[in-house]
Design an enzyme around this catalytic site. Structure first.
Site, PDB file in Angstrom:
ATOM      1  N   GLY A 220       0.821  -1.205   0.000  1.00  0.00           N
ATOM      2  CA  GLY A 220       0.000   0.000   0.000  1.00  0.00           C
ATOM      3  C   GLY A 220       0.854   1.254   0.000  1.00  0.00           C
ATOM      4  O   GLY A 220       1.806   1.392  -0.779  1.00  0.00           O
ATOM      5  N   GLY A 223       4.782   1.186  -0.031  1.00  0.00           N
ATOM      6  CA  GLY A 223       5.594   0.836  -1.183  1.00  0.00           C
ATOM      7  C   GLY A 223       5.589  -0.649  -1.485  1.00  0.00           C
ATOM      8  O   GLY A 223       4.603  -1.338  -1.224  1.00  0.00           O
ATOM      9  N   GLY A 249      -2.963  -0.863  -7.536  1.00  0.00           N
ATOM     10  CA  GLY A 249      -2.258  -2.120  -7.758  1.00  0.00           C
ATOM     11  C   GLY A 249      -2.184  -2.490  -9.222  1.00  0.00           C
ATOM     12  O   GLY A 249      -1.181  -3.048  -9.679  1.00  0.00           O
ATOM     13  N   ASP A 250      -3.229  -2.184  -9.988  1.00  0.00           N
ATOM     14  CA  ASP A 250      -3.212  -2.472 -11.420  1.00  0.00           C
ATOM     15  C   ASP A 250      -2.179  -1.607 -12.140  1.00  0.00           C
ATOM     16  O   ASP A 250      -1.502  -2.077 -13.064  1.00  0.00           O
ATOM     17  CB  ASP A 250      -4.600  -2.230 -12.012  1.00  0.00           C
ATOM     18  CG  ASP A 250      -5.668  -3.095 -11.360  1.00  0.00           C
ATOM     19  OD1 ASP A 250      -5.324  -4.168 -10.842  1.00  0.00           O
ATOM     20  OD2 ASP A 250      -6.843  -2.682 -11.356  1.00  0.00           O
TER      21      ASP A 250
END
Length: 306
Positions: A220, A223, A249-250
């Site tokens: 998150g 890093g 995240g994508d």
């Protein structure tokens, strides 16, 4: 080109209401529809970075038609190689509470995929791999597919020398790792569920022992941690950023995949992934990033070898 696979694509529908209250009737202020699914989000970021990108996966019915039309409108640089199935593509409904900013999600399961439809997809997938420099396998599996489906796709890509990144969870991740993908990108919770270990470094090492050639664990706002055959690195943004984490995240997957296709050193791959993820937090929708902030953040990402 770079190929992304979304087996359980979705039409993302967002409702915005003044206040979400149980057992009440709500007047919706705004409705937004977007083509959804992790691989489609990854593809839009890749195209924005200037990479030739193709999406494949399974779509069907009127919802699938609407998804493809929106994909043409919102991602003109992404080539559509989606495979049509008989069932109707799922929808994900997000209800945004205007008073608190909280979001409540409703995710449909997706269409049931027949053995014949899976075979047709595999044939198309093999054709697309012939021109692919790298491939990302993203998201959940729709009903009807065996949990080893991603493992089969990993083995197929590796058999023709195409680097493959796997971004899924649960049993599909467990089976997929055994097929030795080049990179897996779980978040800390998914990694703990996979290995039973809560320490990210120990868990990432265990995931590598199970077959993944490299593990990039997302933490998150803290890093990323990469455990690879070439070393271990941590990467962090220069400061904590507030905003919308949906799709971050994508975007990190897009950064890793594009850098893998370019065969960049691991520190550069991580820096790109973290900067893209942070620049996505500063936007309102998955599959987008703030380019100006990305270019500022990229040289500021701290990457340290462990």
């Amino acid at each position: 080109m770079i190929l992304t696979v979304t087996l359980n694509a979705a039409l993302d529908v967002t409702y915005r209401v003044p206040r979400l209250e149980p057992h009440a009737t709500h007047r919706v202020r705004e409705v937004v529809e977007r083509p959804g699914g992790k691989g489609l989000n990854v593809a839009r970021v890749l195209a924005a970075l200037g990479h030739g990108t193709t999406v494949t996966g399974l779509v069907g019915g009127r919802t699938g038609e609407a998804l493809r039309a929106l994909l043409r409108q919102t991602a003109p640089g992404v080539a559509d190689a989606l495979v049509t199935v008989a069932g109707d593509t799922r929808r994900t409904v997000a209800v945004v509470d205007g008073s608190s900013g909280d979001t409540t999600m409703f995710n449909e399961p997706g269409p049931v995929i027949s053995p014949e439809e899976w075979t047709a997809f595999l044939d198309r997938y093999r054709e697309l791999l012939a021109d692919a420099r790298a491939v990302a396998l993203c998201g959940s599996l729709p009903p009807g597919l065996p949990v080893g489906s991603y493992a089969e796709l990993v083995r197929t890509a590796r058999s023709v020398g195409v680097p493959v990144l796997l971004d899924t969870s649960g049993e599909a991740l467990r089976r997929g790792i055994a097929a030795r993908p080049d990179v897996v990108k779980p978040n800390a919770e998914e990694l703990a569920q996979l290995t039973g270990l809560t320490d990210p470094l120990r868990a990432a090492r265990e995931a590598r022992r199970r077959g993944a050639r490299a593990v990039v664990a997302s933490g998150g706002a803290e890093g990323m941690l990469a455990v690879t055959e070439r070393g271990i690195w941590r990467a962090a943004p220069p400061r904590r950023l507030s905003g919308n984490p949906t799709g971050a995240g994508d975007s990190a997957v897009a950064g890793l995949l594009s850098a893998t296709a370019e065969d960049l050193p691991w520190p550069d791959r991580l820096a790109r992934a973290v900067a893209l993820s942070a620049a996505t937090v500063l936007t309102s929708a998955a599959g987008e990033f703030d380019r100006e902030r990305y270019e500022v953040l990229l040289p500021q990402v701290a990457v340290t070898e462990q």
